[in-house]
Design an enzyme around this catalytic site. Structure first.
Site, PDB file in Angstrom:
ATOM      1  CD  GLU A 179      -1.984   2.064  -3.741  1.00 38.42           C
ATOM      2  OE1 GLU A 179      -3.451   2.797  -3.570  1.00 38.42           O
ATOM      3  OE2 GLU A 179      -1.735   2.585  -2.155  1.00 38.42           O
ATOM      4  CG  ASP A 214      -2.004   0.629   1.712  1.00 36.54           C
ATOM      5  OD1 ASP A 214      -2.755   0.660   0.675  1.00 36.54           O
ATOM      6  OD2 ASP A 214      -2.040   1.752   2.017  1.00 36.54           O
TER       7      ASP A 214
END
Length: 525
Positions: A267, A200
């Site tokens: 990401e 993330d």
């Protein structure tokens, strides 16, 4: 070639997938029971978003325990059962790693608050004194991606940094204790048999020394993300090389892929090709999400530019995605189901890996969530001007004519987010019996994709349409994809394509491709 280079990975937001115990919240057992749906679709892997203990200030991305399981989602034994069942179905299992921030209820942060300024506990985070005569101003001008300042003041007068919600304090990645703890987190889940990690906000862990001001225009122009002092810092890359070495060498338990076959995907919202390419160097991440494709509008010239640019990223192992738990669903973003279906065939024909978000295969629109039921922190932090991401996280409809559509045995009002009243035609059961449904389209497309593989998933497609044309036509091996983005029908014969259509996103009209329609054909080179 590694399996992940042309995989189809299905993203699951577990709270919205399937509820096994009737409490109105999807859980890990529900996912395990419904894995056959993902397998039957034709996916190669499952990426499961966080199932860790969380106060849910940001939908599970505020984590209080990185090696635990949220009680309302299940137990560690449920994770083991899920992983084993996925492997039995020949599905790889990928989990989320959220290293930029913790929950403000994480034991580390509670210890930091209790220990006070200057303590070793506070050095795990980014605590700083404020500016102004009494320290009443934030330490710098950084803004949260969720709106408002990226700083919150605590009772003793210091401020802590949070690039997202105030309940998500950012970690200090220059602290060796943070680095060591996350290496242990990686080992923990590898020991339990996971096959990879989605990292993330992988571009945000390190902040520039001295925490300088960022200036105007923060979070408004993604092309400038790499210029922000809280993004894309050089120290990221030695860290990711450490993680890659760990993935490549840590022993794998029975059933999991071999260490050299694991995958780590970033990401990373970095749009400059040269800088994005650094994340996927041979000894760092395997892949990075293609946000440029996700955010491209329904325009032939823009899509072609994005596709060409994706293959221009140095060392690119290209990924494609149309939606996620953070993005509006394609039916709504592109303005129609017809465009969403055509976009699916475009994406699935391109060489590289494809990421599908749950419900995409059903053609679900972005659901409207009433004001009183909105949970996304964007709603409050934007002064109730941005409704946030909840509309993409509404529970899936499985069967039946009314909510909760087989998602749960709870009363409709008891599901954690409400489902629309008009989703009966969109359930899995309703579409299962309809050969023209979006579910049928995805199933056929994924099977054809497997039988007509790209000769080289890292090589760009061969363009058959001219630059500036209002349609896209390209070849992947012997498979040709044509997408008509013009206002008028496109005669296929005019393109010199005479093969019988294998698959269309909508009906052809007298040998012509209507607007907002895609077709796959076999046409030898």
């Amino acid at each position: 070639m590694s399996w992940w280079q042309d995989m189809v990975c299905y993203e699951v937001y577990p709270r919205a997938f399937a509820d096994s115990d009737g409490d109105g919240v999807g859980d890990l057992r529900g996912l395990t029971q419904r894995l056959e749906h993902i397998k039957d679709l034709g996916a190669d892997a499952v990426w499961c978003t966080p199932f860790y203990p969380s106060p849910l200030a940001d939908g599970g991305y505020d984590i209080a325990d990185y090696t635990g399981v949220a009680p309302d989602l299940g137990t560690t034994a449920d994770v083991d059962e899920l992983t084993a069942r996925a492997h039995a179905l020949d599905l790889k299992f990928i989990v989320d790693l959220v290293p930029n921030h913790t929950s403000d209820r994480h034991p580390w942060f509670l210890e930091a608050l209790a220990a006070g300024p200057g303590s070793a506990e506070r050095k795990r985070y980014l605590f700083r004194p404020g500016r102004g005569a009494g320290g009443e101003l934030p330490p710098n001008d950084w803004q949260s991606a969720f709106g408002g300042p990226a700083w919150t003041r605590v009772a003793d007068g210091e401020w802590y940094c949070h690039l997202h919600a105030a309940e998500q304090p950012d970690l200090n990645w220059r602290n060796p204790k943070v680095r060591d703890a996350f290496a242990d987190v990686l080992r923990h889940w590898l020991d339990r048999g996971v096959d990879g990690f989605r990292v993330d906000v992988a571009h945000a862990l390190f902040k520039a020394e001295g925490l300088p001001d960022a200036g105007p225009g923060q979070h408004t122009d993604p092309l400038r993300n790499h210029l922000m002092p809280y993004y894309d810092q050089e120290e990221l890359h030695p860290l990711y090389r450490e993680w890659r070495t760990l993935l490549d060498t840590h022993p794998a338990p029975p059933g999991a892929v071999a260490p050299e076959d694991r995958v780590m995907v970033a990401e990373s919202a970095v749009f400059d090709p040269a800088r994005l390419g650094r994340y996927i160097r041979p000894d760092e991440m395997h892949q990075a999400f293609n946000f440029a494709f996700l955010e491209a509008s329904w325009d032939a010239a823009e899509l072609r530019e994005v596709i060409d640019g994706s293959f221009a990223v140095p060392g690119s192992k290209v990924t494609w995605l149309l939606s996620s738990h953070d993005a509006p669903r394609p039916v709504t973003r592109h303005g129609s189901l017809a465009r969403a279906r055509a976009a699916a065939l475009l994406m699935l024909a391109l060489p590289g890996s494809a990421y599908l978000y749950q419900g995409e295969e059903l053609g679900l629109p972005q659901a409207f969530v009433p004001d009183a039921r909105i949970l996304d922190p964007l709603w409050e932090r934007s002064g109730r001007t941005e409704r946030g991401r909840d509309g993409a996280r509404v529970p899936l409809p499985w069967y039946g004519t009314a909510a909760p559509y087989g998602f749960s045995t709870a009363a409709p009002a008891a599901t954690w987010l409400p489902q629309p009243d008009d989703w009966a035609p969109l359930t899995v059961a309703a579409q299962q019996a309809d050969p023209g449904s979006t579910l049928a389209l995805y199933r056929r497309a994924l099977r054809l994709r497997r039988t007509h593989p790209a000769p080289d998933p890292a090589a760009p497609p061969q363009w058959l349409s001219a630059p500036g044309a209002p349609h896209l036509a390209f070849r992947r091996g012997n498979l040709v994809c044509v997408v008509n983005l013009a206002e008028h029908p496109l005669p296929l014969a005019a393109l010199g394509l005479t093969g019988a259509p294998l698959l269309t996103s909508g009906p052809l009209t007298a040998g012509a491709l209507p607007k907002d329609t895609a077709v796959w054909l076999v046409s030898p080179a």
